[in-house]
Design an enzyme around this catalytic site. Structure first.
Site, short mmCIF file in Angstrom:
data_model
loop_
_atom_site.label_atom_id
_atom_site.label_comp_id
_atom_site.label_asym_id
_atom_site.label_seq_id
_atom_site.Cartn_x
_atom_site.Cartn_y
_atom_site.Cartn_z
N HIS A 79 -9.31 -5.59 11.07
CA HIS A 79 -10.12 -5.35 9.90
C HIS A 79 -11.35 -4.72 10.26
O HIS A 79 -12.20 -4.93 9.16
CB HIS A 79 -10.30 -6.84 9.20
CG HIS A 79 -9.05 -7.27 8.57
ND1 HIS A 79 -7.63 -7.76 9.41
CD2 HIS A 79 -8.48 -7.57 7.57
CE1 HIS A 79 -6.80 -8.19 8.75
NE2 HIS A 79 -7.31 -8.10 7.61
N GLU A 103 0.90 -1.30 -0.05
CA GLU A 103 0.05 -0.10 0.06
C GLU A 103 0.94 1.46 -0.07
O GLU A 103 0.45 2.25 -0.63
CB GLU A 103 -1.13 -0.02 1.10
CG GLU A 103 -2.17 -0.93 1.14
CD GLU A 103 -1.82 -2.44 1.55
OE1 GLU A 103 -2.70 -3.23 0.99
OE2 GLU A 103 -0.62 -2.76 1.98
#
Length: 361
Positions: A162, A93
């Site tokens: 998450h 990322e």
């Protein structure tokens, strides 16, 4: 009110063009036909329409191409636009966020997809230390037209790392605009405006909503950034929220109607810039406020709204402001603990009744 007027002026300057386009679209949609699409399809349509219009726009991220997106949001886009404009990346990322920022400085308009915005924390140096600050640090010489998008918030038993809502973290940073759609219609219109915008946009979706169906016009349309919308009129109480948790607000509203309690529901749509005017106007009418947010309470968006309402509409309040948030812990995995951690319909109902000095159950 000087602070609010300054912020609203800044927001309206960047949103005025898209607002005019939205107004034209609204007039056209009165005679347009409608079709039912899912939220994932609406997002794909927004990206595809803009990519057909402007060849400088491209999509980059993990599994966006060959796999058609982790949630099938980019299904078919690789076949239409090719590998130079729908780009699969390694699991890095920080790397592909940096590539996007560099390309935006060289004339491109990238859409950066994070498989989940929890993973954006790996790229936070690029987003906050670079993207958010380049315009100011260059004295306005550099614009950075870039959209960082992907799912946010709780999506089931995925564990604490998450299941985070990070809107408040990004909204805290000057130089970033933060958008959270609540349905397919505003997801498409807001994303099209975000892609056309010359600032850095954080566009936060929900995994739980990708399959939600809704009728949208058969014409292209934009929705302005920085404008909230009143989703339901009411006289007794104002409820402000955004994103998928708005569905919980409507369920509670139906229950409250059975007891002749009429709540007004406002969908923020854009977190930064925040549409203070619509919130204040509603509170001055109903004299009561609940803020419903899928986030931790400390340093939340609801904290900001509470401060501004008590500062600029304190004399209109007939009861203390209430906020309903997640419990102040990381997300649990066990289902029985999730029920205690996540806001419930009953919490909204009981909070509304307490503000109206009615008996709760």
């Amino acid at each position: 009110m000087k602070e609010i007027k300054r912020r609203e002026a800044s927001a309206s300057a960047s949103a005025s063009a898209s607002f005019r386009e939205a107004s034209a679209s609204a007039s056209a949609s009165a005679s347009a036909s409608f079709r039912e699409v899912s939220l994932r399809e609406a997002i794909k349509e927004a990206m595809s329409e803009e990519m057909r219009r402007d060849k400088s726009i491209y999509l980059i991220g993990e599994e966006v191409g060959e796999y058609n997106g982790a949630y099938k949001v980019s299904k078919g886009m690789l076949a239409e636009f090719g590998k130079k404009r729908v780009i699969d990346t390694p699991i890095s990322e920080l790397g592909f966020a940096g590539i996007g920022i560099g390309s935006a400085l060289n004339g491109c308009r990238p859409i950066i997809e994070f498989m989940t915005f929890n993973f954006s924390l790996v790229a936070i140096d690029q987003i906050i230390n670079n993207a958010a600050k380049i315009r100011q640090m260059s004295g306005g010489q550099w614009q950075l037209p870039i959209v960082f998008r992907g799912p946010t918030g709780f999506a089931g038993q995925l564990g604490a790392t998450h299941s985070q809502s990070l809107e408040n973290l990004y909204a805290h940073c000057p130089g970033l605009k933060v958008v959270v759609p609540s349905n397919a219609y505003n997801a498409k219109g807001l994303l099209k405006s975000a892609i056309k915008d010359n600032d850095v946009i954080i566009f936060l979706e929900s995994e739980h909503m990708y399959g939600d169906q809704m009728k949208i016009p058969n014409i292209e349309y934009d929705l302005p950034l920085g404008k909230s919308i009143r989703k339901k009129k009411g006289a007794d109480l104002t409820l402000v929220s955004f994103g998928k948790i708005l569905k919980l607000a409507f369920k509670a509203s139906k229950e409250l109607e059975k007891e002749n309690i009429d709540i007004e529901i406002i969908d923020l749509q854009t977190i930064r810039p925040l549409d203070y005017k619509t919130i204040l106007k509603s509170v001055k009418k109903t004299n009561r406020l609940i803020i419903l947010e899928e986030a931790w309470p400390f340093g939340s968006i609801s904290s900001e709204i509470t401060y501004l309402v008590q500062k600029y509409a304190f004399d209109y309040l007939d009861a203390p402001i209430k906020r309903i948030t997640l419990e102040d812990t990381p997300a649990p995995y066990a289902k029985n603990l999730i029920k205690l951690w996540y806001p419930s319909k009953d919490q909204i109902i009981n909070s509304a009744k307490s503000l109206l000095y009615k008996k709760s159950f």
